[in-house]
Motif scaffolding. Structure first.
Motif, PDB file in Angstrom:
ATOM      1  N   SER A  16      43.817  16.657  47.455  1.00 56.04           N
ATOM      2  CA  SER A  16      42.779  17.609  47.055  1.00 56.04           C
ATOM      3  C   SER A  16      42.134  17.196  45.734  1.00 56.04           C
ATOM      4  O   SER A  16      40.918  17.276  45.575  1.00 56.04           O
ATOM      5  CB  SER A  16      43.379  19.009  46.937  1.00 56.04           C
ATOM      6  OG  SER A  16      42.466  19.897  46.368  1.00 56.04           O
ATOM      7  N   TRP A  17      42.946  16.749  44.795  1.00 58.27           N
ATOM      8  CA  TRP A  17      42.414  16.339  43.497  1.00 58.27           C
ATOM      9  C   TRP A  17      41.509  15.118  43.635  1.00 58.27           C
ATOM     10  O   TRP A  17      40.440  15.059  43.031  1.00 58.27           O
ATOM     11  CB  TRP A  17      43.563  16.049  42.536  1.00 58.27           C
ATOM     12  CG  TRP A  17      43.097  15.643  41.172  1.00 58.27           C
ATOM     13  CD1 TRP A  17      42.657  16.465  40.172  1.00 58.27           C
ATOM     14  CD2 TRP A  17      42.988  14.308  40.679  1.00 58.27           C
ATOM     15  NE1 TRP A  17      42.293  15.716  39.081  1.00 58.27           N
ATOM     16  CE2 TRP A  17      42.490  14.392  39.366  1.00 58.27           C
ATOM     17  CE3 TRP A  17      43.274  13.060  41.216  1.00 58.27           C
ATOM     18  CZ2 TRP A  17      42.269  13.269  38.583  1.00 58.27           C
ATOM     19  CZ3 TRP A  17      43.048  11.943  40.437  1.00 58.27           C
ATOM     20  CH2 TRP A  17      42.552  12.046  39.128  1.00 58.27           C
ATOM     21  N   ILE A  18      41.939  14.130  44.422  1.00 56.62           N
ATOM     22  CA  ILE A  18      41.123  12.934  44.639  1.00 56.62           C
ATOM     23  C   ILE A  18      39.818  13.301  45.333  1.00 56.62           C
ATOM     24  O   ILE A  18      38.751  12.795  44.982  1.00 56.62           O
ATOM     25  CB  ILE A  18      41.906  11.869  45.439  1.00 56.62           C
ATOM     26  CG1 ILE A  18      43.065  11.331  44.602  1.00 56.62           C
ATOM     27  CG2 ILE A  18      40.996  10.730  45.875  1.00 56.62           C
ATOM     28  CD1 ILE A  18      44.026  10.457  45.375  1.00 56.62           C
ATOM     29  N   ASP A  27      38.284  16.126  45.129  1.00 54.01           N
ATOM     30  CA  ASP A  27      37.460  16.798  44.117  1.00 54.01           C
ATOM     31  C   ASP A  27      36.804  15.777  43.189  1.00 54.01           C
ATOM     32  O   ASP A  27      35.624  15.904  42.857  1.00 54.01           O
ATOM     33  CB  ASP A  27      38.316  17.780  43.320  1.00 54.01           C
ATOM     34  CG  ASP A  27      37.506  18.527  42.284  1.00 54.01           C
ATOM     35  OD1 ASP A  27      36.473  19.135  42.663  1.00 54.01           O
ATOM     36  OD2 ASP A  27      37.898  18.520  41.097  1.00 54.01           O
ATOM     37  N   GLN A  28      37.559  14.772  42.792  1.00 57.52           N
ATOM     38  CA  GLN A  28      37.007  13.724  41.919  1.00 57.52           C
ATOM     39  C   GLN A  28      35.924  12.925  42.626  1.00 57.52           C
ATOM     40  O   GLN A  28      35.001  12.420  41.985  1.00 57.52           O
ATOM     41  CB  GLN A  28      38.119  12.788  41.440  1.00 57.52           C
ATOM     42  CG  GLN A  28      39.162  13.459  40.585  1.00 57.52           C
ATOM     43  CD  GLN A  28      38.580  14.084  39.342  1.00 57.52           C
ATOM     44  OE1 GLN A  28      37.860  13.444  38.586  1.00 57.52           O
ATOM     45  NE2 GLN A  28      38.870  15.353  39.128  1.00 57.52           N
ATOM     46  N   ALA A  29      36.019  12.824  43.952  1.00 57.02           N
ATOM     47  CA  ALA A  29      35.011  12.103  44.740  1.00 57.02           C
ATOM     48  C   ALA A  29      33.814  12.984  45.069  1.00 57.02           C
ATOM     49  O   ALA A  29      32.859  12.530  45.696  1.00 57.02           O
ATOM     50  CB  ALA A  29      35.631  11.578  46.028  1.00 57.02           C
ATOM     51  N   GLY A  30      33.858  14.250  44.660  1.00 50.95           N
ATOM     52  CA  GLY A  30      32.743  15.162  44.903  1.00 50.95           C
ATOM     53  C   GLY A  30      32.738  15.781  46.294  1.00 50.95           C
ATOM     54  O   GLY A  30      31.716  16.307  46.731  1.00 50.95           O
ATOM     55  N   SER A  72      39.171  21.809  48.734  1.00 51.73           N
ATOM     56  CA  SER A  72      40.057  22.171  47.628  1.00 51.73           C
ATOM     57  C   SER A  72      41.287  22.915  48.128  1.00 51.73           C
ATOM     58  O   SER A  72      41.255  23.579  49.161  1.00 51.73           O
ATOM     59  CB  SER A  72      39.323  23.026  46.593  1.00 51.73           C
ATOM     60  OG  SER A  72      38.968  24.266  47.160  1.00 51.73           O
TER      61      SER A  72
END
Length: 128
Positions: A88-90, A92-95, A99
């Motif tokens: 989920s974090w990755i 989110d970082q990839a846009g 989530s």
């Protein structure tokens, strides 16, 4: 051709499992505006999840072998939940509009759900 077929079936079944998880498990959300964006996001999240599991899972199992034995494998729920949260974090970082709202219960139940659904779909679809 068999390897590619198996890979595509695994990717599609994982993406389907993620989609079902967003529908059934509170705390796992996918906020997209169109069907194309939804499918693309699910496929990319499935790829991220596959890479995270392929790279980190063997390392964690090797390093934490004692914990797996001590807890009779129940630590795997915690590890899988953390890997789900990392996915989920990755994303989110990839846009990507995917989530997970925390470790418990969303990440743990999501990882368990995705694993079970992917396993069932893999058995039904015979990816080999």
């Amino acid at each position: 051709m068999g390897f590619l077929k198996g890979l595509l079936i695994r990717l599609a079944s994982t993406a389907l499992a993620f989609w079902l998880a967003t529908l059934l498990i509170p705390g796992i959300t996918l906020d997209s505006n169109s069907a194309t964006e939804t499918v693309t996001t699910l496929l990319l999240v499935a790829v991220i999840f596959g890479v995270v599991n392929a790279v980190l899972q063997p390392i964690i199992k090797t390093v934490g072998c004692g914990f797996y034995l001590l807890t009779l494998g129940l630590i795997a729920l915690v590890v899988n939940g953390l890997l789900f949260l990392l996915t989920s974090w990755i994303a989110d970082q990839a846009g990507l509009p995917f989530s997970v709202d925390g470790f418990w219960p969303a990440a743990v139940l999501g990882a368990l759900f995705v694993s079970i659904v992917t396993w069932i779909l893999g058995a039904v679809l015979d990816r080999d």
